[in-house]
Design an enzyme around this catalytic site. Structure first.
Site, PDB file in Angstrom:
ATOM      1  N   CYS A   2       0.816  -1.201   0.000  1.00 19.97           N
ATOM      2  CA  CYS A   2       0.000   0.000   0.000  1.00 19.97           C
ATOM      3  C   CYS A   2       0.856   1.259   0.000  1.00 19.97           C
ATOM      4  O   CYS A   2       2.087   1.200  -0.091  1.00 19.97           O
ATOM      5  CB  CYS A   2      -0.899   0.015   1.240  1.00 19.97           C
ATOM      6  N   ARG A  51      -4.762   1.344  -0.927  1.00 19.55           N
ATOM      7  CA  ARG A  51      -4.684  -0.082  -0.628  1.00 19.55           C
ATOM      8  C   ARG A  51      -4.534  -0.945  -1.873  1.00 19.55           C
ATOM      9  O   ARG A  51      -5.274  -0.789  -2.849  1.00 19.55           O
ATOM     10  CB  ARG A  51      -5.940  -0.538   0.127  1.00 19.55           C
ATOM     11  N   LEU A  52      -3.563  -1.857  -1.806  1.00 21.70           N
ATOM     12  CA  LEU A  52      -3.444  -2.979  -2.736  1.00 21.70           C
ATOM     13  C   LEU A  52      -3.810  -4.213  -1.927  1.00 21.70           C
ATOM     14  O   LEU A  52      -3.061  -4.637  -1.050  1.00 21.70           O
ATOM     15  CB  LEU A  52      -2.018  -3.091  -3.290  1.00 21.70           C
ATOM     16  N   SER A  53      -4.979  -4.781  -2.194  1.00 19.88           N
ATOM     17  CA  SER A  53      -5.521  -5.846  -1.342  1.00 19.88           C
ATOM     18  C   SER A  53      -4.786  -7.163  -1.584  1.00 19.88           C
ATOM     19  O   SER A  53      -4.745  -7.667  -2.711  1.00 19.88           O
ATOM     20  CB  SER A  53      -7.015  -6.033  -1.623  1.00 19.88           C
ATOM     21  N   ASN A  76       1.764   0.052   5.473  1.00 20.60           N
ATOM     22  CA  ASN A  76       2.242  -0.438   4.186  1.00 20.60           C
ATOM     23  C   ASN A  76       3.156  -1.617   4.453  1.00 20.60           C
ATOM     24  O   ASN A  76       4.152  -1.475   5.157  1.00 20.60           O
ATOM     25  CB  ASN A  76       3.009   0.674   3.455  1.00 20.60           C
ATOM     26  N   GLY A  77       2.810  -2.791   3.922  1.00 21.77           N
ATOM     27  CA  GLY A  77       3.689  -3.939   4.088  1.00 21.77           C
ATOM     28  C   GLY A  77       2.937  -5.211   4.386  1.00 21.77           C
ATOM     29  O   GLY A  77       1.731  -5.329   4.141  1.00 21.77           O
ATOM     30  N   SER A 364      11.226 -12.575  -4.534  1.00 23.65           N
ATOM     31  CA  SER A 364      12.459 -12.281  -5.272  1.00 23.65           C
ATOM     32  C   SER A 364      13.672 -12.749  -4.474  1.00 23.65           C
ATOM     33  O   SER A 364      13.579 -13.032  -3.273  1.00 23.65           O
ATOM     34  CB  SER A 364      12.575 -10.780  -5.559  1.00 23.65           C
TER      35      SER A 364
END
Length: 640
Positions: A2, A51-53, A76-77, A364
């Site tokens: 986020c 927000r990125l859900s 965020n995280g 990654s």
């Protein structure tokens, strides 16, 4: 994953926070969280979130409040141990209304106060508002995987955000360039923590918190975690290999929780291949892997990625991009907000763009070189250190210093024949030598590049101070551990993690990094240096442990990395663009550079006399920063 933002008036409890301004700040980072946005405003405080859900998609909206409404958070995280923490906090009497990791932090704050961060395992940047204490608590994860910028303005407002552009949306933020940051940028290729390119604007350092209240408005960041190198542990090789794989697999396993499609970057190098190998053993379905191939063989390593994909039967997605993919030049300046000179940002941007077509979360292999001593420069430094240890500094300065002056510069030659740099390093202290080896422009080149005015403004400041500050906090006499520590504090966070965060967030993609799990780092930091760098083999212990999982072709070849042909570009398709930018009005009017030296750099490179591609790229990125960040943000501030 986020984006967070906020305004806290530390002077006036009843101050009115502009909803329009807070909204504008938040929308500058829409790309970080396109799924939802939220604002909360009360007297003296405003919190915002994009927000990125990923987890608890149906609930978990932010800002999120405690049951009694007195504590709020924007976050965020990802917290990977949130489920066990949730159980512990429920036992303490706290009541949860969501299944999100965000709510876990709220009650961790209520239970443990500032020590809550010591209970968290993951990557994070968050702000907790406690109405009862009238305090704002900012925190950043141990390695700095997630960014957090802040500044205190003349009007008494503390503003913060996930990217520098969030703060630049505030009209009262100073746009004055922080002069020492110019010295640091042309040394490192980025502006090291905690500074930014702007005066009075800071990055919260990794492993630090900041507690601001109206009673204590001038608080400073407090460190809660650091890498502690004690390379004295003695284990049988069989035990080390087994423990390494067990620890790595567990770090991968806890990062595979998601309610959205998940995959992995696969370059064919040791680190990304190790992550894919661990993932394949932890799930029944094929791992989604993605990589990019280049249309020129000298830059392409896709065959190695395909080998790993075939071995583990992954659902592999590959796309070929042109080596001459320089259309992103103008995108990069606005992406990073500060001058940023790592040209591999372009292929990183492309592989993130590719991954987003298939998944929302990727794992990654970033961090493996810092944690297990994989960089070639570690070998070179330790080889040089053997020579330095045999002769006193006075002798080395006189003899090797003279040889460094007399030996011709040979950029075109293999490194073994480029003795000028080696002689220069041997004439220095170990700290000076390591700075010299990682510098984009060395000390002499920076002195020639900078104008007389800039040199006066710097007042003798030297980027060596960055290394000195960190070295003073590294409690070890082991030279390899020291330079690993320096890289974790500078290159890892300032270059690698910054690159991946901005490139991935530009595509609303979450990247998780198992090799930077703090428990794995704490374990590895106690391993003897001799099994990390063994002879001339970097990451020795990691490679030995992975032999049952990956072929020697993957483990023991030299990796090319995400290189781009800058030297060729600047003599060909970007020849005119380079001249126009570096010898043009904007960069010359800045007053920072010597015009004759700029002309010489461009002329020598384009004639083929010298390879100045790294210096020219840094200057090109700085010119783009002046135009696209400084000038545009000042125009916005004037309109406001």
């Amino acid at each position: 994953m986020c984006g967070i933002a906020g305004i806290f008036n530390v002077r006036e409890p009843e101050a009115v926070i502009s909803e329009a301004l807070l909204h504008q700040m938040n929308e500058t980072q829409f790309h970080r969280g396109p799924d939802e946005g939220g604002l909360h405003i009360e007297p003296g405080l405003g919190l915002a979130h994009r927000r990125l859900s990923i987890i608890d998609i149906s609930t978990g909206q932010q800002p999120l409040f405690s049951e009694d409404g007195n504590v709020a958070i924007v976050f965020n995280g990802e917290i990977y141990n949130f489920q066990s923490l949730r159980t512990e906090l429920i036992a303490k009497g706290y009541h949860f209304k969501t299944h999100s990791d965000t709510e876990t932090i709220v009650y961790a704050w209520m239970a443990w106060g500032p020590d809550c961060v010591k209970h968290l395992r993951g990557m994070f940047a968050f702000a907790v508002w406690d109405r009862r204490q009238q305090s704002l608590f900012l925190a950043r994860d141990r390695l700095g995987i997630k960014p957090l910028f802040y500044s205190t303005l003349a009007n008494g407002e503390l503003i913060f955000g996930s990217e520098l552009k969030v703060l630049l949306a505030h009209p009262q933020l100073s746009r004055a360039i922080y002069t020492p940051a110019l010295e640091d940028y042309f040394t490192f290729g980025y502006v090291p923590e905690p500074a930014t390119i702007f005066e009075g604007v800071y990055k919260l350092p990794p492993g630090h918190t900041l507690l601001i209240s109206r009673n204590k408005p001038n608080a400073t960041p407090v460190q809660y975690w650091d890498v502690s190198f004690d390379p004295s542990a003695i284990m049988l090789p069989e035990d080390v290999n087994e423990q390494l794989i067990t620890t790595l697999k567990e770090a991968v396993d806890i990062r595979m929780i998601a309610e959205v499609p998940l995959g992995a970057f696969l370059s064919g190098g040791v680190d990304s291949s190790a992550i894919v190998a661990m993932m394949a053993g932890l799930q029944k379905d094929p791992v989604h892997t993605c990589s990019i191939a280049f249309n020129e063989a000298s830059y392409d390593e896709s065959a190695f990625a395909k080998e790993v994909a075939k071995r583990y039967n992954t659902d592999h997605f590959e796309k070929t991009v042109a080596v001459d993919d320089f259309e992103l030049l103008d995108v990069l300046a606005t992406l990073y907000d500060e001058p940023y000179a790592d040209s591999s940002a372009m292929p990183t941007y492309r592989v993130c763009q590719l991954a987003k077509e298939k998944v929302t979360v990727v794992l990654s292999g970033d961090g493996g070189d810092e944690v297990f001593a994989g960089y070639r420069r570690y070998r070179w430094h330790m080889n040089e250190e053997k020579v330095r240890s045999r002769f006193p500094l006075g002798f080395r300065k006189h003899v090797f210093g003279l040889l460094g002056e007399l030996y011709p510069k040979a950029d075109w030659a293999p490194r073994v024949l480029r003795a000028k740099t080696t002689f220069q390093s041997l004439a220095r202290t170990p700290l000076e030598a390591y700075l010299h080896s990682v510098s984009l422009l060395n000390h002499q080149q920076r002195r020639e590049l900078f104008s007389s005015h800039l040199k006066r403004e710097l007042q003798g400041y030297h980027s060596l101070e960055v290394f000195k500050r960190h070295a003073a906090n590294c409690q070890t006499d082991d030279m390899l551990s020291l330079i690993q520590y320096l890289d974790m504090k500078t290159y890892l966070v300032g270059d690698i993690l910054t690159k991946v965060d901005r490139a991935s967030m530009a595509h609303s993609l979450e990247v998780r990094v198992p090799l930077l799990d703090h428990k794995l780092i704490e374990w590895s930091s106690h391993l003897p240096s001799s099994i990390k760098l063994k002879g001339q083999e970097g990451k020795y212990i990691l490679k030995k442990a992975l032999e049952p999982h990956l072929s020697d072709n993957i483990l023991y070849r030299d990796k090319k990395g995400f290189a781009v042909p800058l030297a060729k570009w600047f003599r060909g398709p970007l020849k005119d663009k380079l001249k126009n930018a570096l010898l043009g009005e904007r960069i010359l009017d800045s007053g920072y550079f010597d015009p004759d030296y700029l002309t010489r750099l461009v002329s020598q490179h384009q004639s083929g006399l010298r390879d100045h591609s790294a210096s020219l790229w840094a200057l090109l990125m700085f010119e783009a920063f002046l135009r696209q960040v400084v000038d545009e943000s000042r125009a916005v501030a004037q309109v406001a």
